[in-house]
Design a protein around this motif. Structure first.
Motif, short mmCIF file in Angstrom:
data_model
loop_
_atom_site.label_atom_id
_atom_site.label_comp_id
_atom_site.label_asym_id
_atom_site.label_seq_id
_atom_site.Cartn_x
_atom_site.Cartn_y
_atom_site.Cartn_z
N ASP A 16 -22.33 -0.19 -40.07
CA ASP A 16 -21.13 -0.15 -39.24
C ASP A 16 -21.25 -1.08 -38.04
O ASP A 16 -20.28 -1.75 -37.65
N PHE A 17 -22.44 -1.13 -37.47
CA PHE A 17 -22.67 -2.02 -36.32
C PHE A 17 -22.50 -3.49 -36.71
O PHE A 17 -21.81 -4.25 -36.02
N LEU A 18 -23.09 -3.88 -37.83
CA LEU A 18 -22.98 -5.27 -38.29
C LEU A 18 -21.55 -5.62 -38.65
O LEU A 18 -21.08 -6.74 -38.37
N GLN A 19 -20.84 -4.68 -39.26
CA GLN A 19 -19.45 -4.93 -39.63
C GLN A 19 -18.57 -5.08 -38.39
O GLN A 19 -17.66 -5.91 -38.36
N SER A 20 -18.85 -4.28 -37.35
CA SER A 20 -18.07 -4.39 -36.11
C SER A 20 -18.29 -5.74 -35.45
O SER A 20 -17.35 -6.33 -34.89
N ARG A 21 -19.52 -6.24 -35.51
CA ARG A 21 -19.80 -7.54 -34.92
C ARG A 21 -19.14 -8.66 -35.73
O ARG A 21 -18.61 -9.63 -35.18
N TYR A 22 -19.16 -8.52 -37.05
CA TYR A 22 -18.59 -9.55 -37.92
C TYR A 22 -17.07 -9.63 -37.75
O TYR A 22 -16.49 -10.72 -37.76
N GLN A 23 -16.41 -8.47 -37.59
CA GLN A 23 -14.95 -8.43 -37.49
C GLN A 23 -14.46 -8.35 -36.05
O GLN A 23 -13.27 -8.20 -35.80
N SER A 24 -15.40 -8.41 -35.11
CA SER A 24 -15.09 -8.47 -33.68
C SER A 24 -14.26 -7.28 -33.18
O SER A 24 -13.20 -7.43 -32.57
N TYR A 25 -14.75 -6.07 -33.46
CA TYR A 25 -14.13 -4.89 -32.87
C TYR A 25 -15.22 -4.00 -32.29
O TYR A 25 -16.41 -4.17 -32.57
N SER A 26 -14.82 -3.07 -31.45
CA SER A 26 -15.77 -2.23 -30.72
C SER A 26 -16.54 -1.31 -31.67
O SER A 26 -15.98 -0.78 -32.63
N PHE A 27 -17.80 -1.13 -31.33
CA PHE A 27 -18.65 -0.24 -32.12
C PHE A 27 -18.93 1.03 -31.31
O PHE A 27 -19.35 0.97 -30.16
N TYR A 28 -18.66 2.20 -31.92
CA TYR A 28 -18.91 3.48 -31.28
C TYR A 28 -19.95 4.25 -32.11
O TYR A 28 -19.67 4.62 -33.26
N PHE A 29 -21.11 4.41 -31.51
CA PHE A 29 -22.22 5.04 -32.24
C PHE A 29 -21.86 6.45 -32.71
O PHE A 29 -22.16 6.84 -33.84
N SER A 30 -21.20 7.23 -31.84
CA SER A 30 -20.87 8.62 -32.19
C SER A 30 -19.93 8.69 -33.39
O SER A 30 -20.10 9.53 -34.29
N GLU A 31 -18.94 7.80 -33.43
CA GLU A 31 -18.01 7.79 -34.56
C GLU A 31 -18.70 7.33 -35.84
O GLU A 31 -18.46 7.86 -36.93
N SER A 32 -19.56 6.34 -35.71
CA SER A 32 -20.30 5.86 -36.87
C SER A 32 -21.18 6.95 -37.45
O SER A 32 -21.24 7.15 -38.67
#
Length: 278
Positions: A36-52
């Protein structure tokens, strides 16, 4: 000693399996969060650890739902007679249970612990539209794994007490359990009967029952254990109960609630005796 060692090894095996299971779950969580973290960086959106972490429950649920459903099918041999029937029922039941439980779990956890609540119907609709193929693929693959029918086996204790220490006045006496005719509860003690003797012993009937050779001792009443080797005759009371005549001439009552268990052990004891005599 062999029985204690076997019990210890069994406990260690269960602990080892539990550790492996926990490591697998942690690994699944770690992989999904990193993805999820890598996908958020690739698609340029915020990453939320709790939601992931919350949505990664999707993958974790495969383990308990698979184990629980396969256990259910093991206890239902008729559903296993045809492999395609089993596979169809397995896939449909696991997919439905997983989707509904996943949507409900996400809703409850987010409602209790998070500022934003992911509503049940929205979760359910999204899962059906986006992830249904994942469930079908994974559970279809799992359904191909072999499954064996769980058979009920009669298990005897690994070890049993051959002698009991009882107190008689100021003396402690060791008696052989083979010499015991019957045992009766006399709260908070038990009365142990031998031929021509009786001892008052500090223990409970339930505890003693576990310690004794269960192929020889059988409960005939909620307050009475009898040694099958000392039983000479059964006589029906015509109301479901029986009179049990012992080798000492004493007569005890066999309650109708314990007749089936008594008969089963009596038949097993007879078959073993025939086997050894042959």
């Amino acid at each position: 000693m062999d029985a204690q060692r076997a019990l210890f090894e069994h406990k260690m095996s269960k602990i080892k399996k539990t550790k492996i299971f926990l490591l697998v779950l942690i690994g699944i969580l770690g992989v999904t969060v990193v993805q999820d973290f890598l996908q958020s960086r690739y698609q340029s959106y915020s990453f939320y650890f709790s939601e992931s972490l919350l949505f990664s429950i999707l993958w974790i649920l495969f383990v308990p739902i698979t184990l629980g459903t396969r256990h259910f099918f093991q206890k239902s041999p008729r559903l296993l007679q045809n492999k395609w029937t089993y596979r169809t029922f397995f896939i449909l039941s696991t997919v439905v249970i997983h989707i509904v439980f996943y949507a409900l779990l996400i809703h409850l956890i987010s409602w209790i612990f998070m500022s934003h609540t992911f509503h049940f119907w929205r979760n359910l609709t999204y899962t059906l539209s986006q992830d249904l193929y994942k469930y079908l693929f994974v559970y279809s693959a799992i359904s191909l794994l072999p499954i064996s029918i769980e058979k009920k086996k009669h298990t005897e204790p690994l070890d049993f007490t051959e002698f009991i220490w009882v107190t008689s006045g100021r003396k402690s006496e060791k008696i052989s359990t083979r010499e015991i005719t019957y045992i009766q509860a006399s709260t908070p003690y038990v009365e142990i009967y031998l031929e021509g003797k009786k001892y008052l012993h500090t223990d409970t009937l339930k505890s003693l029952e576990k310690k004794l050779d269960q192929s020889s001792f059988v409960r005939i009443h909620k307050s009475t254990l009898v040694n099958l080797d000392k039983v000479q005759q059964l006589k029906s009371r015509l109301n479901g109960d029986y009179d049990v005549l012992l080798s000492t001439g004493e007569i005890l009552r066999l309650s109708r609630n314990y007749v089936a268990g008594f008969r089963a052990k009596q038949d097993r004891s007879s078959s073993q005796a025939e086997k050894y005599s042959g």
